[in-house]
Design a protein around this motif. Structure first.
Motif, PDB file in Angstrom:
ATOM      1  N   ASP A  29       0.825  -1.206   0.000  1.00 33.50           N
ATOM      2  CA  ASP A  29       0.000   0.000   0.000  1.00 33.50           C
ATOM      3  C   ASP A  29       0.863   1.262   0.000  1.00 33.50           C
ATOM      4  N   GLU A  30       2.109   1.127  -0.454  1.00 30.42           N
ATOM      5  CA  GLU A  30       3.006   2.285  -0.575  1.00 30.42           C
ATOM      6  C   GLU A  30       3.276   2.506  -2.058  1.00 30.42           C
ATOM      7  N   ASP A  31       2.625   3.520  -2.630  1.00 29.55           N
ATOM      8  CA  ASP A  31       2.638   3.689  -4.083  1.00 29.55           C
ATOM      9  C   ASP A  31       3.991   4.069  -4.650  1.00 29.55           C
ATOM     10  N   TYR A  79       7.092   3.625  -3.492  1.00 30.48           N
ATOM     11  CA  TYR A  79       8.076   2.548  -3.458  1.00 30.48           C
ATOM     12  C   TYR A  79       7.805   1.552  -4.589  1.00 30.48           C
ATOM     13  N   SER A 100       2.139  -1.141   5.479  1.00 30.68           N
ATOM     14  CA  SER A 100       1.789  -0.308   6.622  1.00 30.68           C
ATOM     15  C   SER A 100       1.354  -1.203   7.777  1.00 30.68           C
TER      16      SER A 100
END
Length: 520
Positions: free
Chosen positions: A436-438, A440, A483
């Motif tokens: 959920d880390e765009d 990266y 996360s």
């Protein structure tokens, strides 16, 4: 000393080589991919909405968001720029045109490298305007050419090389303006000031530097300086309005820099380290036990001493203000309010220009202007030690730049971890990256095979939304930079087990950033 010029030409050639090698192979940082995303006409929110709405997407598809297309106009890019008001849009607008021209996102880095090369010429101009010496001007350009800090900036698709170019040009125009008082010089000064403000908000520190210098040395030119500066600020009002209407966003995106606490010894270690890497950098960790840092800082201090002793006030004061005002503009707020601005070398870019000018004068003085009287003053041993120190500084700079240019992850921060992650993913037969880390994910997409699949979650992941991903048992599933909420959702699925693959990193502590999801 003609041989000095020949040596400096050689250093400049090396500097150009260091700035242009391996540009397409170095890791793209999360800051770079964010900037390229905006230059391509997408906001982060639009990117997340588009990609998370799909079941899965490939690395090749993610790369489409890293290049301008006909579907995303310059107006879309300008709208995206407004979502990050802390970054004025000039460099990224230029990067957009460069990418459109070449049909490659690497062009954004090529632009940064080109601007860094042009800055070598403007550094020569600035040194000549101040010192009125071609030898010192050549040395100044040579010192900047083999600065590992400047070489590192030249390999990143960010605004710092444009800031450096405009800072040196505006300073040269300013000196010409107060010395010759010609309208065309003040027009050039006003233009570079305006462009500088549209490049980085901290350009304001350079304007303050020039104002203090005019007040202390050239009061007759102060009126023109104030008039030109006022016009530049007026021209900057459109972006000031963007800032004023996006203060909440500005506070959110800059919180990481302002909310940080460290003791004085830690800060001192960073400050000394940052001075050192402007000239020598062998990729050592920050600390107070590295003797090379003290040796380099001592030589810089000697050069500043020689500058103050053997040049008139109008010369040494300009260099000291150039190096000191920006530095103090970061240090004082950090000490009073907390923060890490003064710990980040890129925010003190103007200071590096002043230090390079001081070192350029020091090298020239040590090798050409020191005579018998100075030998007596510092002693025969001290005289030769100074010369040895300048040679060691140059050699150290060349070696540092060579290492920097050849390394794929030097100076890339936490994004450098992708260099270890990509081979793991590429070796899997049917990999699926879940996270959920765009940004990266965008960074990693440059390193993995085009067909590698990604599943970007929108930050509201639940066990139910994740359960559907377990249907295909043939896929090798990886959890990437998750996360806390995503980790908690994964642990609620009884059939999934987590196996940490990349952990104990300097950026994430003992928290793994890559897991393999094992299913029965």
């Amino acid at each position: 000393m003609k041989y000095i010029r020949y040596i400096c030409v050689g250093l400049i050639v090396l500097g150009i080589f260091f700035r242009t090698t391996n540009l397409d192979q170095k890791i793209y940082t999360v800051d770079e991919v964010r900037g390229i995303l905006r230059a391509s006409g997408y906001t982060s929110q639009e990117f997340i909405a588009d990609v998370s709405a799909s079941d899965t997407t490939t690395a090749q598809t993610l790369q489409r968001y890293q290049l301008p297309t006909a579907q995303r106009s310059l107006g879309d890019a300008l709208n995206a720029f407004q979502g990050n008001p802390e970054h004025p849009p000039l460099y990224y607008a230029l990067a957009r045109f460069a990418m459109q021209l070449t049909h490659s996102s690497t062009a954004a880095r090529g632009l940064a490298a080109l601007l860094s090369i042009l800055a070598l010429a403007s550094m020569y101009w600035l040194c000549f305007e101040l010192f009125q010496s071609a030898d010192i001007a050549w040395i100044g350009a040579g010192v900047m050419a083999i600065s590992p800090f400047h070489v590192m900036l030249a390999s990143e698709a960010r605004q710092y090389t444009l800031w450096m170019l405009l800072a040196t040009c505006s300073s040269a125009f300013f000196l010409r303006g107060i010395q010759q008082n010609r309208v065309k010089d003040w027009v050039g000064y006003g233009l570079t000031l305006t462009l500088g403000l549209y490049t980085h908000l901290f350009f304001i520190w350079l304007m303050l530097t020039h104002g203090l210098y005019g007040l202390l040395v050239a009061r007759l030119a102060l009126r023109r300086y104030l008039a030109v500066s006022l016009l530049s600020v007026i021209a900057f009002i459109p972006w000031l309005w963007v800032i004023a209407t996006n203060l909440d966003r500005l506070e959110k995106t800059t919180k990481w820099a302002s909310q940080f606490n460290a003791d004085l010894s830690t800060r001192l270690a960073f400050w000394l380290h940052n001075i050192c890497i402007g000239f020598v950098n062998f990729r050592w960790s920050v600390g107070l036990k590295n003797p090379i840092v003290y040796l380099v800082c001592s030589l810089v201090a000697v050069c500043i001493y020689l500058l103050c002793r053997y040049t008139p006030r109008r010369v040494w004061l300009f260099v000291l203000l150039l190096a000191g005002v920006t530095a103090l503009g970061q240090i004082i707020p950090d000490l009073m309010l907390g923060g890490r601005r003064s710990l980040l070398p890129r925010y003190g870019l103007t200071s590096y220009i002043g230090l390079a000018m001081a070192v350029a004068f020091g090298i020239d003085h040590i090798w050409r202007q020191i005579g018998p009287a100075t030998k007596t003053l510092v002693g025969q041993g001290g005289f030769y030690l100074q010369r040895f120190g300048t040679v060691a500084l140059v050699i150290g700079g060349i070696i540092s730049c060579g290492l920097t240019s050849q390394s794929l992850d030097w100076g890339k921060g936490s994004s450098g971890l992708n260099l270890a992650i990509a081979p793991i993913v590429n070796q899997a037969s049917s990999p699926l990256i879940i996270g959920d880390e765009d940004t990266y994910m965008l960074s990693l997409s440059y390193l993995v095979k085009p067909g590698v699949e990604f599943k970007l979650l929108d930050g509201n992941a639940t066990a139910d939304t994740l359960a559907a991903l377990s249907a295909d048992i043939t896929q090798d599933k990886f959890l990437y930079v998750p996360s806390n909420q995503l980790l908690e959702a994964v642990t609620q699925i009884d059939t999934w087990q987590l196996k940490a693959l990349v952990a104990d990193t300097p950026w994430f502590g003992d928290r793994p950033i890559l897991y393999q999801l094992l299913t029965p």
